[in-house]
Design an enzyme around this catalytic site. Sequence first.
Site, PDB file in Angstrom:
ATOM      1  N   LEU A   1       0.840  -1.198   0.000  1.00  0.00           N
ATOM      2  CA  LEU A   1       0.000   0.000   0.000  1.00  0.00           C
ATOM      3  C   LEU A   1       0.873   1.245   0.000  1.00  0.00           C
ATOM      4  O   LEU A   1       2.022   1.210   0.443  1.00  0.00           O
ATOM      5  CB  LEU A   1      -0.914  -0.003   1.229  1.00  0.00           C
ATOM      6  CG  LEU A   1      -1.850  -1.202   1.359  1.00  0.00           C
ATOM      7  CD1 LEU A   1      -2.633  -1.115   2.655  1.00  0.00           C
ATOM      8  CD2 LEU A   1      -2.786  -1.285   0.169  1.00  0.00           C
ATOM      9  N   ASP A   2       0.334   2.355  -0.481  1.00  0.00           N
ATOM     10  CA  ASP A   2       1.087   3.604  -0.450  1.00  0.00           C
ATOM     11  C   ASP A   2       0.629   4.455   0.739  1.00  0.00           C
ATOM     12  O   ASP A   2      -0.237   4.050   1.512  1.00  0.00           O
ATOM     13  CB  ASP A   2       0.959   4.363  -1.776  1.00  0.00           C
ATOM     14  CG  ASP A   2      -0.478   4.739  -2.122  1.00  0.00           C
ATOM     15  OD1 ASP A   2      -1.316   4.825  -1.200  1.00  0.00           O
ATOM     16  OD2 ASP A   2      -0.760   4.949  -3.310  1.00  0.00           O
TER      17      ASP A   2
END
Length: 129
Positions: A84-85
């Site tokens: 995930l960012d």
Amino acid sequence: MAATLRPAILRHIRIPVQTLARSRRLPCLDPLPASMIRSMSSHGDDHLTREEVVERVLDVVKSFPKVDPSMVTPDVHFQKDLGLDSLDNVEIVMALEEEFKLEIPDKEADKIDSCSLAIEYVSNHPMAV
């Protein structure tokens, strides 16, 4: 200027003060019956157990659209393990706030980058429900 006017005005204003007879009681000073007293905390002794927190945090992360639920564990890191960012990280923290009815300050939210840190934060928060 207001500081100098106040004493001058107060010297000229006289307000009559009425004293109450000692036998007269004020109802607002009577003690309340125990049935009418309510604790300030709506939580009482209903604190979340660590197991409940773990289960609910994992459910929140598993329900995130970009996450493979089979990869979610209590020790998973949002960026390293789930890919995930930082924006996804913010969205997960917001979902945790909604799930547990909390408001997590930005400084604290920036530190929550794994399930273990989320579990730790929520389980130590006194207002988590």
